[in-house]
Scaffold this active site. Sequence first.
Site, PDB file in Angstrom:
ATOM      1  N   LYS A  37     -12.937  -1.182   6.559  1.00  0.00           N
ATOM      2  CA  LYS A  37     -12.424  -2.177   7.498  1.00  0.00           C
ATOM      3  C   LYS A  37     -13.148  -2.025   8.835  1.00  0.00           C
ATOM      4  CE  LYS A  37      -8.710  -2.290   4.577  1.00  0.00           C
ATOM      5  NZ  LYS A  37      -9.061  -2.750   3.245  1.00  0.00           N
ATOM      6  N   ASP A  93      -1.723   6.628   6.406  1.00  0.00           N
ATOM      7  CA  ASP A  93      -2.808   5.856   5.798  1.00  0.00           C
ATOM      8  C   ASP A  93      -3.239   4.807   6.829  1.00  0.00           C
ATOM      9  OD1 ASP A  93      -4.434   4.063   4.514  1.00  0.00           O
ATOM     10  OD2 ASP A  93      -3.030   3.587   2.898  1.00  0.00           O
ATOM     11  N   TRP A 117       0.819  -1.212   0.000  1.00  0.00           N
ATOM     12  CA  TRP A 117       0.000   0.000   0.000  1.00  0.00           C
ATOM     13  C   TRP A 117       0.849   1.257   0.000  1.00  0.00           C
ATOM     14  CZ3 TRP A 117      -4.342  -0.489  -2.120  1.00  0.00           C
ATOM     15  CH2 TRP A 117      -5.050  -1.675  -1.991  1.00  0.00           C
TER      16      TRP A 117
HETATM   17  N1  PMP Z   1      -4.355   1.575   2.051  1.00  0.00           N
HETATM   18  C1  PMP Z   1      -4.476   0.457   2.801  1.00  0.00           C
HETATM   19  C2  PMP Z   1      -3.579   0.284   3.982  1.00  0.00           C
HETATM   20  C3  PMP Z   1      -5.442  -0.516   2.450  1.00  0.00           C
HETATM   21  O1  PMP Z   1      -5.572  -1.620   3.185  1.00  0.00           O
HETATM   22  C4  PMP Z   1      -6.269  -0.282   1.343  1.00  0.00           C
HETATM   23  C5  PMP Z   1      -7.356  -1.245   0.923  1.00  0.00           C
HETATM   24  N2  PMP Z   1      -7.229  -2.543   1.280  1.00  0.00           N
HETATM   25  C6  PMP Z   1      -6.082   0.876   0.584  1.00  0.00           C
HETATM   26  C7  PMP Z   1      -5.132   1.791   0.980  1.00  0.00           C
HETATM   27  C8  PMP Z   1      -6.928   1.170  -0.620  1.00  0.00           C
HETATM   28  O2  PMP Z   1      -8.143   1.580  -0.151  1.00  0.00           O
HETATM   29  P1  PMP Z   1      -9.377   1.940  -1.097  1.00  0.00           P
HETATM   30  O3  PMP Z   1      -9.821   0.653  -1.688  1.00  0.00           O
HETATM   31  O4  PMP Z   1     -10.360   2.538  -0.139  1.00  0.00           O
HETATM   32  O5  PMP Z   1      -8.891   2.906  -2.115  1.00  0.00           O
END
Ligand code: PMP
Length: 293
Positions: free
Chosen positions: A129, A105, A34
């Site tokens: 989550k 994040d 991520w």
């Molecule tokens: N950052 C993290 C730490 C994640 O776990 C996720 C999704 N699993 C995201 C970003 C991406 O999130 P989104 O699908 O809401 O764009």
Amino acid sequence: VLFLQGGASSQFAMVPINLLDDKSEADYLLTGQWSKKAVAEAKRYCKVVNIIADTSDSKFTTAPSQADLALSSDPAYVHYTPNETIVGVEFAYIPETGEIPLVADMSSTILSRPVDVSRYGVIYAGAQKNIGPAGLTVVIVRDDLIGTANENMPAMFDYKIHADNESMYNTPPTYAWYLAGLVFEWALEQGGLPALAETNKRKAEKLYAAIDGSGFYSNPVDVSCRSWMNVPFILANADLDAAFLEQAAAHNLKALKGHRSVGGMRASIYNAMPEAGVDALIEFMVDFEKRNG
Ligand code: PMP
């Protein structure tokens, strides 16, 4: 506190768009899939993205220590991912960045325990989550960081426009927002974040203990930075993966397949997973090992 759309992935762009101001560089900690995506997006807006920590050599199974972080000379902000959802790596400390705003994040760790919001310039999280359904993105921005968005960018990407309109500049994701409100009330009824933290710690510790105590399951993540929320594990014999998943599903233990990029298994034990669910998983794991170990 902004209630936006676009997921955490939109924040990968909105953070540099809103925080760069007259600067052109930002510092990023590269600790997993991520943060890698956050870095790739930041490169579209920053002249230079400084990678001030990189744990790819360990296949992202470690977290850098504070001493490993060498901040660059003039970054607009420092960005990190407190919990890397895919490998299950979680920082056990908040990086110290002095006067430089710290951006986190928190998609997969927010609401898992209390957090000292005052340590951060920006905290963002996709809701899906611990907060509520997908479609809502919570962004907590320090007041003085609002108002410097690049004017050439879309209005929807400007924190100030959303802040001035109390997150209702356009039609918000009303139902997701409403459900998040119910989740916040539920969290308070449980005793708030300190109480949720106790339960989450217990859930994670017993699952890791079951994994480490067996000769059959293993978790590759350094013990100092194991996630409370996402617990990946592999079987001694990967040929048994399919049987494990199939039999687990037959016991109503679902969605245990690891992320496609790493394979194996992953138990995501967010707030919505009761302790009894973790107990049931451990019981099944012990039984599966007896039969196949
Ligand atoms: N950052 C993290 C730490 C994640 O776990 C996720 C999704 N699993 C995201 C970003 C991406 O999130 P989104 O699908 O809401 O764009």
